[in-house]
Design a protein around this motif. Structure first.
Motif, PDB file in Angstrom:
ATOM      1  N   ARG A 142    -102.925  66.358-119.332  1.00 58.08           N
ATOM      2  CA  ARG A 142    -102.781  67.383-118.296  1.00 58.08           C
ATOM      3  C   ARG A 142    -102.898  66.702-116.955  1.00 58.08           C
ATOM      4  O   ARG A 142    -103.302  65.548-116.867  1.00 58.08           O
ATOM      5  N   ASN A 143    -102.536  67.396-115.923  1.00 58.40           N
ATOM      6  CA  ASN A 143    -102.621  66.821-114.585  1.00 58.40           C
ATOM      7  C   ASN A 143    -104.010  67.063-113.996  1.00 58.40           C
ATOM      8  O   ASN A 143    -104.573  68.143-114.137  1.00 58.40           O
ATOM      9  N   PHE A 144    -104.508  66.013-113.354  1.00 58.07           N
ATOM     10  CA  PHE A 144    -105.790  66.091-112.652  1.00 58.07           C
ATOM     11  C   PHE A 144    -105.533  65.790-111.187  1.00 58.07           C
ATOM     12  O   PHE A 144    -104.793  64.856-110.862  1.00 58.07           O
ATOM     13  N   THR A 145    -106.142  66.553-110.314  1.00 60.96           N
ATOM     14  CA  THR A 145    -106.070  66.277-108.883  1.00 60.96           C
ATOM     15  C   THR A 145    -107.188  65.307-108.551  1.00 60.96           C
ATOM     16  O   THR A 145    -108.349  65.542-108.882  1.00 60.96           O
ATOM     17  N   VAL A 146    -106.822  64.210-107.907  1.00 54.62           N
ATOM     18  CA  VAL A 146    -107.778  63.164-107.538  1.00 54.62           C
ATOM     19  C   VAL A 146    -107.527  62.743-106.098  1.00 54.62           C
ATOM     20  O   VAL A 146    -106.434  62.950-105.557  1.00 54.62           O
ATOM     21  N   PRO A 147    -108.528  62.142-105.452  1.00 54.89           N
ATOM     22  CA  PRO A 147    -108.320  61.679-104.073  1.00 54.89           C
ATOM     23  C   PRO A 147    -107.453  60.418-104.050  1.00 54.89           C
ATOM     24  O   PRO A 147    -107.402  59.660-105.019  1.00 54.89           O
ATOM     25  N   LEU A 148    -106.770  60.232-102.939  1.00 54.71           N
ATOM     26  CA  LEU A 148    -106.055  58.975-102.745  1.00 54.71           C
ATOM     27  C   LEU A 148    -107.088  57.873-102.550  1.00 54.71           C
ATOM     28  O   LEU A 148    -108.113  58.088-101.899  1.00 54.71           O
ATOM     29  N   THR A 149    -106.828  56.718-103.097  1.00 51.75           N
ATOM     30  CA  THR A 149    -107.805  55.634-102.998  1.00 51.75           C
ATOM     31  C   THR A 149    -107.380  54.538-102.035  1.00 51.75           C
ATOM     32  O   THR A 149    -108.200  53.709-101.659  1.00 51.75           O
ATOM     33  N   ARG A 150    -106.118  54.543-101.637  1.00 50.79           N
ATOM     34  CA  ARG A 150    -105.679  53.469-100.741  1.00 50.79           C
ATOM     35  C   ARG A 150    -106.336  53.647 -99.373  1.00 50.79           C
ATOM     36  O   ARG A 150    -106.593  54.762 -98.925  1.00 50.79           O
ATOM     37  N   VAL A 151    -106.622  52.514 -98.752  1.00 54.88           N
ATOM     38  CA  VAL A 151    -107.279  52.519 -97.450  1.00 54.88           C
ATOM     39  C   VAL A 151    -106.396  51.784 -96.453  1.00 54.88           C
ATOM     40  O   VAL A 151    -106.051  50.629 -96.662  1.00 54.88           O
ATOM     41  N   ASP A 152    -106.030  52.477 -95.384  1.00 58.16           N
ATOM     42  CA  ASP A 152    -105.367  51.828 -94.255  1.00 58.16           C
ATOM     43  C   ASP A 152    -106.507  51.419 -93.328  1.00 58.16           C
ATOM     44  O   ASP A 152    -107.129  52.252 -92.677  1.00 58.16           O
ATOM     45  N   ASN A 155    -115.471  64.948-108.785  1.00 55.70           N
ATOM     46  CA  ASN A 155    -116.439  65.720-109.568  1.00 55.70           C
ATOM     47  C   ASN A 155    -115.752  66.920-110.227  1.00 55.70           C
ATOM     48  O   ASN A 155    -116.001  67.219-111.399  1.00 55.70           O
ATOM     49  N   GLU A 156    -114.888  67.602-109.472  1.00 53.16           N
ATOM     50  CA  GLU A 156    -114.169  68.760-110.018  1.00 53.16           C
ATOM     51  C   GLU A 156    -113.279  68.334-111.188  1.00 53.16           C
ATOM     52  O   GLU A 156    -113.250  68.993-112.230  1.00 53.16           O
ATOM     53  N   ALA A 157    -112.556  67.215-111.024  1.00 56.23           N
ATOM     54  CA  ALA A 157    -111.651  66.748-112.074  1.00 56.23           C
ATOM     55  C   ALA A 157    -112.423  66.332-113.318  1.00 56.23           C
ATOM     56  O   ALA A 157    -112.069  66.720-114.446  1.00 56.23           O
ATOM     57  N   ILE A 158    -113.481  65.540-113.134  1.00 59.34           N
ATOM     58  CA  ILE A 158    -114.253  65.066-114.285  1.00 59.34           C
ATOM     59  C   ILE A 158    -114.997  66.230-114.941  1.00 59.34           C
ATOM     60  O   ILE A 158    -115.056  66.317-116.170  1.00 59.34           O
ATOM     61  N   SER A 159    -115.513  67.147-114.142  1.00 60.18           N
ATOM     62  CA  SER A 159    -116.216  68.316-114.699  1.00 60.18           C
ATOM     63  C   SER A 159    -115.284  69.186-115.529  1.00 60.18           C
ATOM     64  O   SER A 159    -115.723  69.823-116.495  1.00 60.18           O
ATOM     65  N   SER A 160    -114.007  69.221-115.170  1.00 62.25           N
ATOM     66  CA  SER A 160    -113.052  70.045-115.921  1.00 62.25           C
ATOM     67  C   SER A 160    -112.899  69.553-117.360  1.00 62.25           C
ATOM     68  O   SER A 160    -112.492  70.309-118.238  1.00 62.25           O
ATOM     69  N   LEU A 161    -113.250  68.305-117.614  1.00 66.46           N
ATOM     70  CA  LEU A 161    -113.154  67.752-118.962  1.00 66.46           C
ATOM     71  C   LEU A 161    -114.195  68.343-119.906  1.00 66.46           C
ATOM     72  O   LEU A 161    -114.040  68.290-121.124  1.00 66.46           O
ATOM     73  N   GLN A 162    -115.261  68.901-119.357  1.00 62.35           N
ATOM     74  CA  GLN A 162    -116.324  69.454-120.195  1.00 62.35           C
ATOM     75  C   GLN A 162    -115.855  70.668-120.987  1.00 62.35           C
ATOM     76  O   GLN A 162    -116.462  71.014-121.990  1.00 62.35           O
ATOM     77  N   ALA A 163    -114.759  71.286-120.557  1.00 66.99           N
ATOM     78  CA  ALA A 163    -114.254  72.463-121.256  1.00 66.99           C
ATOM     79  C   ALA A 163    -113.521  72.110-122.544  1.00 66.99           C
ATOM     80  O   ALA A 163    -113.219  72.988-123.349  1.00 66.99           O
TER      81      ALA A 163
END
Length: 182
Positions: free
Chosen positions: A59-69, A93-101
């Motif tokens: 499934r798709n997970f929303t995550v922050p961008l990690t690249r740094v300018d 936290n929201e993405a990883i917590s969603s795995l608990q379901a």
């Protein structure tokens, strides 16, 4: 042995964050604390990579961008950097917590639980550096850019990269850590 170190680290964090103490929260400037969380994120990602199809979630997970300018990052003041890191931790936290379901193996569930606890601990470390906690925007707009990943393994790879990148930059440059306080 690892449990003993984790327990000692937990006791240190609890000692510093105990609300009944009259002394102020001491800053946690030692990047080895962050290195511990990065190692645990590596372990979780490796477990997710090895996960069998029956237990993997597609499934798709929303995550922050990690690249740094770095030019943009350096131009930001510490509050803006802190907001970006706190917002990213919130999204992770929201993405990883969603795995608990989902019904996971005990091993995978233990990595998920540990990752959630580690994010909470990282927030405590940030709080010890007088970095304000994340408050979601009431305007409904995104506080930072995000991306989508489609596997648990990718989610945990982003988790690692976020800790190694933006979180490390923020902790390494926290003003309180450069005022002779350690």
């Amino acid at each position: 042995m690892q449990i003993t170190r984790l327990f000692a680290l937990l006791l240190m964090v609890l000692e510093w964050t105990c609300p009944g103490l009259s002394s102020p929260l001491r800053p946690i400037c030692d990047l080895r604390v962050l290195d511990h969380y990065i190692k645990e994120a590596w372990d979780a990602e490796a477990a997710m990579r090895a996960c069998k199809d029956d237990y993997c979630i597609a499934r798709n997970f929303t995550v922050p961008l990690t690249r740094v300018d770095f030019d943009v990052w350096d131009a930001m003041d510490i509050e803006e950097q802190a907001q970006e890191v706190q917002s990213g931790l919130h999204v992770l936290n929201e993405a990883i917590s969603s795995l608990q379901a989902f019904n996971q193996t005990d091993l995978i569930q233990s990595h998920i639980d540990a990752s959630i606890r580690n994010i909470v601990s990282i927030r405590q470390v940030l709080r010890s550096l007088s970095i304000p906690e994340y408050v979601p925007s009431t305007s409904g707009g995104e506080d930072q850019e995000t991306q989508k990943v489609s596997s648990i393994s990718e989610l945990f790879q982003v988790h690692i990269n976020f800790l190694r990148g933006k979180v490390r930059l923020l902790l390494g440059n926290a003003p309180v850590c450069h005022q002779g306080v350690s």
